[in-house]
Scaffold this motif. Structure first.
Motif, PDB file in Angstrom:
ATOM      1  N   ASN A 116       0.810  -1.228   0.000  1.00 55.84           N
ATOM      2  CA  ASN A 116       0.000   0.000   0.000  1.00 55.84           C
ATOM      3  C   ASN A 116       0.839   1.272   0.000  1.00 55.84           C
ATOM      4  O   ASN A 116       0.544   2.227   0.723  1.00 55.84           O
ATOM      5  N   LEU A 117       1.894   1.290  -0.817  1.00 51.83           N
ATOM      6  CA  LEU A 117       2.679   2.507  -1.007  1.00 51.83           C
ATOM      7  C   LEU A 117       2.060   3.347  -2.115  1.00 51.83           C
ATOM      8  O   LEU A 117       1.441   2.823  -3.039  1.00 51.83           O
ATOM      9  N   LEU A 118       2.244   4.662  -2.033  1.00 51.58           N
ATOM     10  CA  LEU A 118       1.750   5.547  -3.082  1.00 51.58           C
ATOM     11  C   LEU A 118       2.844   5.712  -4.133  1.00 51.58           C
ATOM     12  O   LEU A 118       3.944   6.184  -3.814  1.00 51.58           O
ATOM     13  N   PRO A 119       2.568   5.331  -5.377  1.00 55.31           N
ATOM     14  CA  PRO A 119       3.623   5.320  -6.400  1.00 55.31           C
ATOM     15  C   PRO A 119       4.154   6.703  -6.745  1.00 55.31           C
ATOM     16  O   PRO A 119       5.264   6.832  -7.255  1.00 55.31           O
ATOM     17  N   VAL A 179      10.339   7.227  -1.370  1.00 59.20           N
ATOM     18  CA  VAL A 179      10.429   6.390  -0.176  1.00 59.20           C
ATOM     19  C   VAL A 179      10.261   7.233   1.078  1.00 59.20           C
ATOM     20  O   VAL A 179       9.464   6.904   1.966  1.00 59.20           O
ATOM     21  N   GLU A 180      10.991   8.339   1.169  1.00 61.63           N
ATOM     22  CA  GLU A 180      10.885   9.181   2.364  1.00 61.63           C
ATOM     23  C   GLU A 180       9.489   9.739   2.526  1.00 61.63           C
ATOM     24  O   GLU A 180       8.940   9.770   3.636  1.00 61.63           O
ATOM     25  N   GLN A 181       8.872  10.172   1.438  1.00 62.62           N
ATOM     26  CA  GLN A 181       7.519  10.726   1.523  1.00 62.62           C
ATOM     27  C   GLN A 181       6.498   9.665   1.922  1.00 62.62           C
ATOM     28  O   GLN A 181       5.558   9.961   2.669  1.00 62.62           O
ATOM     29  N   ASN A 182       6.668   8.428   1.446  1.00 61.14           N
ATOM     30  CA  ASN A 182       5.785   7.339   1.870  1.00 61.14           C
ATOM     31  C   ASN A 182       5.950   7.053   3.353  1.00 61.14           C
ATOM     32  O   ASN A 182       4.956   6.834   4.074  1.00 61.14           O
ATOM     33  N   ILE A 183       7.178   7.048   3.832  1.00 65.90           N
ATOM     34  CA  ILE A 183       7.425   6.759   5.251  1.00 65.90           C
ATOM     35  C   ILE A 183       6.791   7.821   6.136  1.00 65.90           C
ATOM     36  O   ILE A 183       6.154   7.508   7.150  1.00 65.90           O
ATOM     37  N   THR A 184       6.941   9.082   5.768  1.00 67.80           N
ATOM     38  CA  THR A 184       6.480  10.179   6.628  1.00 67.80           C
ATOM     39  C   THR A 184       5.032  10.582   6.359  1.00 67.80           C
ATOM     40  O   THR A 184       4.523  11.500   7.003  1.00 67.80           O
ATOM     41  N   LEU A 222      16.130   6.848   0.133  1.00 67.12           N
ATOM     42  CA  LEU A 222      14.975   7.684   0.480  1.00 67.12           C
ATOM     43  C   LEU A 222      14.422   8.453  -0.711  1.00 67.12           C
ATOM     44  O   LEU A 222      13.239   8.791  -0.735  1.00 67.12           O
ATOM     45  N   GLY A 223      15.246   8.748  -1.711  1.00 66.01           N
ATOM     46  CA  GLY A 223      14.785   9.505  -2.860  1.00 66.01           C
ATOM     47  C   GLY A 223      14.233   8.657  -3.980  1.00 66.01           C
ATOM     48  O   GLY A 223      13.779   9.194  -5.001  1.00 66.01           O
ATOM     49  N   ARG A 224      14.226   7.343  -3.808  1.00 66.68           N
ATOM     50  CA  ARG A 224      13.731   6.469  -4.876  1.00 66.68           C
ATOM     51  C   ARG A 224      12.202   6.399  -4.861  1.00 66.68           C
ATOM     52  O   ARG A 224      11.548   6.708  -3.875  1.00 66.68           O
ATOM     53  N   GLN A 239      10.020  -2.682  -0.679  1.00 66.58           N
ATOM     54  CA  GLN A 239       8.737  -1.985  -0.499  1.00 66.58           C
ATOM     55  C   GLN A 239       8.105  -2.329   0.840  1.00 66.58           C
ATOM     56  O   GLN A 239       7.538  -1.460   1.515  1.00 66.58           O
ATOM     57  N   GLN A 240       8.219  -3.602   1.258  1.00 61.88           N
ATOM     58  CA  GLN A 240       7.665  -3.962   2.558  1.00 61.88           C
ATOM     59  C   GLN A 240       8.454  -3.296   3.693  1.00 61.88           C
ATOM     60  O   GLN A 240       7.887  -2.940   4.723  1.00 61.88           O
TER      61      GLN A 240
END
Length: 237
Positions: A90-93, A97-102, A130-132, A142-143
């Protein structure tokens, strides 16, 4: 959870997914929730996490009764005190990576703690990524992002619904070791639904459901003993 029942529908067609479930999860422990298909595992997780309301009974997080909260307050509680890891990541494409985490922090208008974020990123093995974009990551990576997202708010408990179900065995082993470290090193509480005896072997305690009831439990589970219990439950299902 105290005498929790969850029923879908009414009358003769009603389905009772949980039937008088009582369960205590001590802080700082790793618990596996297991059982045959249709035994009520995911329903238990959703009720415990405040994603679904029980038909009757009591669900408490610390001293807070979830049934007493309206939807707005329940949403705030989930953002602050609960983390959730899904099988499908359930990550937003469109987010890095950093934006999904935060993301949970930004939805709550809270800044990220740089030191805590660095610690989590290091623990989950995402330093330098983090920038990927999610599309540039493997399933296991992804998990890892999903687990970091669940931990970033410093929740009281993380619920994981089949977190290794979409992963190959070696990658699954890495993710389970990561959840184990979250408990051991970060003093997190993790509750994981799984069908995999090998996954349960990473936990402190396993509980087994059948027909919506907890029918067995095992401390310090090992894969062989868990497999025996699961085989018995499938035969009687």
């Amino acid at each position: 959870m105290r005498d929790v029942t969850k029923q879908y529908g009414r009358g003769p067609a009603a389905v009772r997914a949980l039937d008088g479930v009582g369960l205590d999860i001590p802080p700082g422990t790793f618990t596996a929730v297991m059982g045959p298909s249709g035994s009520g595992k995911s329903t238990l997780l959703h009720c415990a996490a405040g994603l679904d309301r029980p038909t009757s009974g009591s669900v408490l997080l610390g001293g807070t009764e979830l049934a007493d909260l309206g939807e707005a307050k329940l949403t705030v509680l989930r953002r602050h005190r609960i983390g959730f890891v899904f099988q499908a990541f359930n990550l937003l494409p469109s987010l890095t990576v950093e934006q999904n985490i935060t993301l949970p922090l930004r939805l709550d208008n809270r800044p990220a703690d740089p030191a805590w974020l660095r610690q989590i990123v290091q623990q989950v093995g995402l330093t330098g990524r983090l920038g990927r974009w999610p599309s540039q990551l493997s399933g296991g990576q992804q998990q890892r992002v999903a687990i970091a997202r669940a931990l970033v708010t410093r929740p009281e408990v993380v619920f994981a619904d089949e977190p290794t179900g979409a992963l190959d065995p070696d990658t699954a082993e890495d993710v389970l070791a990561l959840l184990r470290r979250a408990v051991t090193d970060l003093h997190q509480t993790v509750v994981m639904v799984t069908h995999d005896p090998q996954a349960a072997a990473h936990t402190d305690h396993a509980v087994f459901l059948a027909d919506g009831r907890i029918v067995d439990g095992m401390r310090a589970p090992d894969a062989d003993r868990v497999r025996e219990v699961m085989t018995t439950l499938r035969r009687t299902a």
